[in-house]
Design a protein around this motif. Sequence first.
Motif, PDB file in Angstrom:
ATOM      1  N   ILE A   6     -85.238  31.723 -56.075  1.00 51.11           N
ATOM      2  CA  ILE A   6     -84.612  30.413 -56.278  1.00 51.11           C
ATOM      3  C   ILE A   6     -83.375  30.399 -55.394  1.00 51.11           C
ATOM      4  O   ILE A   6     -82.393  31.091 -55.659  1.00 51.11           O
ATOM      5  CB  ILE A   6     -84.210  30.208 -57.756  1.00 51.11           C
ATOM      6  CG1 ILE A   6     -85.381  30.500 -58.693  1.00 51.11           C
ATOM      7  CG2 ILE A   6     -83.656  28.804 -57.958  1.00 51.11           C
ATOM      8  CD1 ILE A   6     -86.479  29.482 -58.671  1.00 51.11           C
ATOM      9  N   VAL A   7     -83.426  29.598 -54.319  1.00 51.01           N
ATOM     10  CA  VAL A   7     -82.424  29.706 -53.258  1.00 51.01           C
ATOM     11  C   VAL A   7     -81.652  28.400 -53.082  1.00 51.01           C
ATOM     12  O   VAL A   7     -82.245  27.330 -52.964  1.00 51.01           O
ATOM     13  CB  VAL A   7     -83.109  30.080 -51.920  1.00 51.01           C
ATOM     14  CG1 VAL A   7     -82.078  30.166 -50.795  1.00 51.01           C
ATOM     15  CG2 VAL A   7     -83.864  31.394 -52.057  1.00 51.01           C
ATOM     16  N   GLY A   8     -80.332  28.509 -53.025  1.00 52.94           N
ATOM     17  CA  GLY A   8     -79.497  27.361 -52.703  1.00 52.94           C
ATOM     18  C   GLY A   8     -79.385  27.199 -51.200  1.00 52.94           C
ATOM     19  O   GLY A   8     -79.029  28.140 -50.480  1.00 52.94           O
ATOM     20  N   ALA A   9     -79.709  26.003 -50.707  1.00 55.60           N
ATOM     21  CA  ALA A   9     -79.711  25.759 -49.259  1.00 55.60           C
ATOM     22  C   ALA A   9     -78.374  25.258 -48.741  1.00 55.60           C
ATOM     23  O   ALA A   9     -78.212  25.078 -47.533  1.00 55.60           O
ATOM     24  CB  ALA A   9     -80.797  24.733 -48.915  1.00 55.60           C
ATOM     25  N   GLY A  10     -77.419  25.014 -49.646  1.00 55.93           N
ATOM     26  CA  GLY A  10     -76.152  24.455 -49.199  1.00 55.93           C
ATOM     27  C   GLY A  10     -76.248  22.949 -49.004  1.00 55.93           C
ATOM     28  O   GLY A  10     -77.226  22.308 -49.402  1.00 55.93           O
ATOM     29  N   PRO A  11     -75.245  22.345 -48.356  1.00 54.61           N
ATOM     30  CA  PRO A  11     -75.146  20.876 -48.289  1.00 54.61           C
ATOM     31  C   PRO A  11     -75.947  20.211 -47.178  1.00 54.61           C
ATOM     32  O   PRO A  11     -75.885  18.992 -47.038  1.00 54.61           O
ATOM     33  CB  PRO A  11     -73.645  20.665 -48.069  1.00 54.61           C
ATOM     34  CG  PRO A  11     -73.219  21.873 -47.305  1.00 54.61           C
ATOM     35  CD  PRO A  11     -74.035  23.010 -47.849  1.00 54.61           C
ATOM     36  N   GLY A  12     -76.675  20.978 -46.365  1.00 50.37           N
ATOM     37  CA  GLY A  12     -77.514  20.350 -45.346  1.00 50.37           C
ATOM     38  C   GLY A  12     -77.391  20.926 -43.963  1.00 50.37           C
ATOM     39  O   GLY A  12     -78.351  20.925 -43.189  1.00 50.37           O
ATOM     40  N   ASP A  13     -76.221  21.407 -43.591  1.00 51.59           N
ATOM     41  CA  ASP A  13     -76.026  22.031 -42.289  1.00 51.59           C
ATOM     42  C   ASP A  13     -76.647  23.425 -42.320  1.00 51.59           C
ATOM     43  O   ASP A  13     -76.252  24.265 -43.131  1.00 51.59           O
ATOM     44  CB  ASP A  13     -74.524  22.124 -42.011  1.00 51.59           C
ATOM     45  CG  ASP A  13     -74.208  22.732 -40.640  1.00 51.59           C
ATOM     46  OD1 ASP A  13     -75.119  23.290 -40.003  1.00 51.59           O
ATOM     47  OD2 ASP A  13     -73.041  22.653 -40.221  1.00 51.59           O
ATOM     48  N   PRO A  14     -77.630  23.722 -41.457  1.00 46.77           N
ATOM     49  CA  PRO A  14     -78.263  25.051 -41.469  1.00 46.77           C
ATOM     50  C   PRO A  14     -77.273  26.200 -41.294  1.00 46.77           C
ATOM     51  O   PRO A  14     -77.499  27.299 -41.792  1.00 46.77           O
ATOM     52  CB  PRO A  14     -79.246  24.991 -40.293  1.00 46.77           C
ATOM     53  CG  PRO A  14     -79.519  23.541 -40.098  1.00 46.77           C
ATOM     54  CD  PRO A  14     -78.242  22.835 -40.456  1.00 46.77           C
ATOM     55  N   GLU A  15     -76.166  25.949 -40.607  1.00 52.23           N
ATOM     56  CA  GLU A  15     -75.178  26.999 -40.392  1.00 52.23           C
ATOM     57  C   GLU A  15     -74.420  27.355 -41.674  1.00 52.23           C
ATOM     58  O   GLU A  15     -73.717  28.367 -41.720  1.00 52.23           O
ATOM     59  CB  GLU A  15     -74.204  26.592 -39.287  1.00 52.23           C
ATOM     60  CG  GLU A  15     -74.865  26.509 -37.915  1.00 52.23           C
ATOM     61  CD  GLU A  15     -73.867  26.267 -36.792  1.00 52.23           C
ATOM     62  OE1 GLU A  15     -72.657  26.147 -37.085  1.00 52.23           O
ATOM     63  OE2 GLU A  15     -74.302  26.184 -35.645  1.00 52.23           O
ATOM     64  N   LEU A  16     -74.574  26.525 -42.702  1.00 50.36           N
ATOM     65  CA  LEU A  16     -73.922  26.804 -43.980  1.00 50.36           C
ATOM     66  C   LEU A  16     -74.868  27.486 -44.969  1.00 50.36           C
ATOM     67  O   LEU A  16     -74.496  27.720 -46.119  1.00 50.36           O
ATOM     68  CB  LEU A  16     -73.359  25.516 -44.582  1.00 50.36           C
ATOM     69  CG  LEU A  16     -72.207  24.897 -43.782  1.00 50.36           C
ATOM     70  CD1 LEU A  16     -71.747  23.582 -44.418  1.00 50.36           C
ATOM     71  CD2 LEU A  16     -71.037  25.856 -43.656  1.00 50.36           C
ATOM     72  N   LEU A  17     -76.091  27.805 -44.532  1.00 50.65           N
ATOM     73  CA  LEU A  17     -76.945  28.689 -45.325  1.00 50.65           C
ATOM     74  C   LEU A  17     -76.294  30.069 -45.393  1.00 50.65           C
ATOM     75  O   LEU A  17     -75.710  30.533 -44.412  1.00 50.65           O
ATOM     76  CB  LEU A  17     -78.319  28.836 -44.660  1.00 50.65           C
ATOM     77  CG  LEU A  17     -79.377  27.773 -44.929  1.00 50.65           C
ATOM     78  CD1 LEU A  17     -80.493  27.903 -43.904  1.00 50.65           C
ATOM     79  CD2 LEU A  17     -79.932  27.907 -46.329  1.00 50.65           C
ATOM     80  N   THR A  18     -76.391  30.740 -46.523  1.00 54.22           N
ATOM     81  CA  THR A  18     -75.856  32.100 -46.594  1.00 54.22           C
ATOM     82  C   THR A  18     -76.797  33.059 -45.871  1.00 54.22           C
ATOM     83  O   THR A  18     -77.989  32.778 -45.672  1.00 54.22           O
ATOM     84  CB  THR A  18     -75.689  32.564 -48.045  1.00 54.22           C
ATOM     85  OG1 THR A  18     -76.979  32.694 -48.649  1.00 54.22           O
ATOM     86  CG2 THR A  18     -74.834  31.591 -48.847  1.00 54.22           C
ATOM     87  N   VAL A  19     -76.262  34.224 -45.500  1.00 59.16           N
ATOM     88  CA  VAL A  19     -77.080  35.251 -44.859  1.00 59.16           C
ATOM     89  C   VAL A  19     -78.206  35.680 -45.796  1.00 59.16           C
ATOM     90  O   VAL A  19     -79.363  35.865 -45.376  1.00 59.16           O
ATOM     91  CB  VAL A  19     -76.202  36.467 -44.474  1.00 59.16           C
ATOM     92  CG1 VAL A  19     -77.062  37.614 -43.972  1.00 59.16           C
ATOM     93  CG2 VAL A  19     -75.173  36.075 -43.425  1.00 59.16           C
ATOM     94  N   LYS A  20     -77.887  35.807 -47.076  1.00 58.88           N
ATOM     95  CA  LYS A  20     -78.890  36.238 -48.051  1.00 58.88           C
ATOM     96  C   LYS A  20     -79.992  35.196 -48.200  1.00 58.88           C
ATOM     97  O   LYS A  20     -81.181  35.539 -48.330  1.00 58.88           O
ATOM     98  CB  LYS A  20     -78.233  36.509 -49.398  1.00 58.88           C
ATOM     99  CG  LYS A  20     -79.116  37.261 -50.373  1.00 58.88           C
ATOM    100  CD  LYS A  20     -78.317  37.794 -51.553  1.00 58.88           C
ATOM    101  CE  LYS A  20     -79.187  38.687 -52.430  1.00 58.88           C
ATOM    102  NZ  LYS A  20     -78.430  39.280 -53.551  1.00 58.88           N
ATOM    103  N   ALA A  21     -79.633  33.924 -48.170  1.00 62.50           N
ATOM    104  CA  ALA A  21     -80.638  32.861 -48.247  1.00 62.50           C
ATOM    105  C   ALA A  21     -81.578  32.928 -47.052  1.00 62.50           C
ATOM    106  O   ALA A  21     -82.809  32.809 -47.187  1.00 62.50           O
ATOM    107  CB  ALA A  21     -79.957  31.498 -48.312  1.00 62.50           C
ATOM    108  N   LEU A  22     -81.015  33.129 -45.880  1.00 61.98           N
ATOM    109  CA  LEU A  22     -81.832  33.195 -44.664  1.00 61.98           C
ATOM    110  C   LEU A  22     -82.772  34.395 -44.695  1.00 61.98           C
ATOM    111  O   LEU A  22     -83.933  34.301 -44.277  1.00 61.98           O
ATOM    112  CB  LEU A  22     -80.927  33.264 -43.435  1.00 61.98           C
ATOM    113  CG  LEU A  22     -81.620  33.124 -42.078  1.00 61.98           C
ATOM    114  CD1 LEU A  22     -82.422  31.835 -42.005  1.00 61.98           C
ATOM    115  CD2 LEU A  22     -80.598  33.179 -40.961  1.00 61.98           C
TER     116      LEU A  22
END
Length: 251
Positions: free
Chosen positions: A7-23
């Motif tokens: 279950i992963v949080g993608a952040g607010p929409g900017d791909p650069e704001l994805l966390t390293v762990k999410a990626l």
Amino acid sequence: MTGKVYIVGAGPGDPELLTVKALKAIEIADVVLYDRLVGRKIEEMLRNMGKEIIYVGKNSCENGAERQKNINELMVKLAKEGKIVVRLKGGDPFVFGRGGEEIEYLIKNDVPFEVIPGLSSVIAVPTSANIPLTHKGVSSTIFVITGRNLEDIGKSALNGTIVVLMGKERIREICKRLIELGKSPKTPVAVIENGTLDDQKVYYGNLENIGDVVEKNVKGVALIVVGEVVELGRKFNSRRVSFSQTSSQPQ
């Protein structure tokens, strides 16, 4: 052999704001189930990575409970097939994201899972618009609500900063409610459209007139900030433009 659900949080929409762990979770996934609020740029990133993606977003006209039931069942089905599943949700999974409900269903069906936090739009979007949610002498509290539950707006919301998610369609009702509770009609309001993305726009007004501003201008996803901190954001934005125009380049 049962797979696993992230279950992963993608952040607010900017791909650069994805966390390293999410990626990292996305990279090992066999299939990604993604929400509408994940955003177009992250969807494009997933396609470019060659991932199998399934859109499971909800529309306001749908039966939310039935749609969620289908999502829960799909997660379990894919995991029981031995797949690594990423359930990708806008913002953070536990901030108005039904992440808890999905975990309850996974536990009920003996499916291994892991939760990966995401940067919530509650924090990221105002910050991207240079609006501090707290500021010494101005605001020391934050009240977060959705535009779908106006009955949750009580007297406790009158002090500090108010952040409204999913409130664009009901902004007039929200403003009316706050004025009835005692907020001044002149209380500053900012509406941030497409926050953190290249086409982000910020509209300023007050409780008395922001409804007209939104109706005429705002078409995309929007987050609303109510409170005196909005004036700080307006000042910071004007100074940022001024500095960028006059500052010299480093030698």
